[in-house]
Design an enzyme around this catalytic site. Structure first.
Site, PDB file in Angstrom:
ATOM      1  N   CYS A 175      -7.914   9.307  -5.566  1.00 22.07           N
ATOM      2  CA  CYS A 175      -7.512   8.814  -4.245  1.00 22.07           C
ATOM      3  C   CYS A 175      -7.911   9.818  -3.162  1.00 22.07           C
ATOM      4  CB  CYS A 175      -6.021   8.482  -4.220  1.00 22.07           C
ATOM      5  SG  CYS A 175      -5.533   7.451  -2.801  1.00 22.07           S
ATOM      6  N   HIS A 220      -5.846   4.600  -8.091  1.00 24.08           N
ATOM      7  CA  HIS A 220      -4.943   5.437  -8.887  1.00 24.08           C
ATOM      8  C   HIS A 220      -4.975   4.975 -10.340  1.00 24.08           C
ATOM      9  CE1 HIS A 220      -2.800   7.800  -5.803  1.00 24.08           C
ATOM     10  NE2 HIS A 220      -3.039   6.764  -5.020  1.00 24.08           N
ATOM     11  N   GLU A 277      -3.598   6.320 -12.841  1.00 24.89           N
ATOM     12  CA  GLU A 277      -2.272   6.534 -13.431  1.00 24.89           C
ATOM     13  C   GLU A 277      -1.302   5.403 -13.098  1.00 24.89           C
ATOM     14  OE1 GLU A 277      -1.851   8.421  -9.357  1.00 24.89           O
ATOM     15  OE2 GLU A 277      -3.436   8.033 -10.820  1.00 24.89           O
TER      16      GLU A 277
END
Length: 203
Positions: free
Chosen positions: A82, A184, A186
């Site tokens: 990001c 992202h 994650e």
């Protein structure tokens, strides 16, 4: 496998650690220390927030010099996530013009289509090709979770993939040992975990 998350006080670190733990990575250190970064097998540059403030923090911690030596000169694999991806580029117009780390030739500008909701938030599909090591083994739609107001563009070939939000912007790049993802991983469920696994295994 030792992964060091570069710490400059602006990152979604807890979620990244949880994702890495799920993948079986237990040796994870969050640090801005030169020797610790140098000892890593892989480095993650996270980021949430303002480009200008992030660069101030990075310079105060000498991370710009450390990362240039370790990543650019000594070729340690690094992934920017990001804002972390944007910081790898040459500049951003956020907070006024601010120079980035300059590891790749990409500049960040604000979404300027007045018909769009900004920030760009939510899952969106990528335009990927088989040549990308990051997306190896992904099946079905390559959708990932985004949340950002600025987009990266480049006049150079940096082995980039694209996402469309009003128009195309760089969603990721693979530039030798340096990798960046605007989304992202994650927070991107199964696809994100596979992408992180690919970074660990393929770079």
């Amino acid at each position: 496998m030792k992964i060091v998350i570069a710490d400059y006080g602006m990152g979604n670190i807890k979620s990244i650690v949880s994702a890495l733990n799920y993948l079986g990575v237990d040796d994870i250190v969050v640090s801005a220390d030169y020797e610790t970064l140098k000892s890593a097998d892989k480095i993650i540059l996270p980021g949430v927030g303002s480009f200008g403030k992030a660069m101030i923090q990075i310079k105060q911690n000498n991370l710009d010099h450390y990362l240039k030596e370790i990543v650019v000169e000594n070729k340690k694999p690094l992934i920017g996530i990001c804002l972390g991806m944007q910081l790898l580029g040459t500049s951003s117009t956020e907070d006024g013009f601010t120079e980035g780390l300059g590891f790749v030739n990409g500049r960040c500008i604000k979404f300027d289509n007045t018909d769009l909701k900004v920030p760009h938030v939510g899952f969106n599909q990528l335009k990927t090709e088989n040549r990308f090591k990051l997306y190896e083994g992904l099946t079905g739609e390559s959708d990932f979770y985004f949340t950002h107001s600025y987009k990266m563009v480049s006049e150079d070939e940096i082995n980039q993939s694209y996402c469309n939000y009003g128009d195309d912007f760089i969603a990721s790049f693979e530039y030798n040992n340096i990798v960046g993802v605007q989304f992202h991983p994650e927070l991107s469920q199964k696809n994100g975990l596979r992408l992180l696994k690919n970074f660990i295994e393929n770079f």
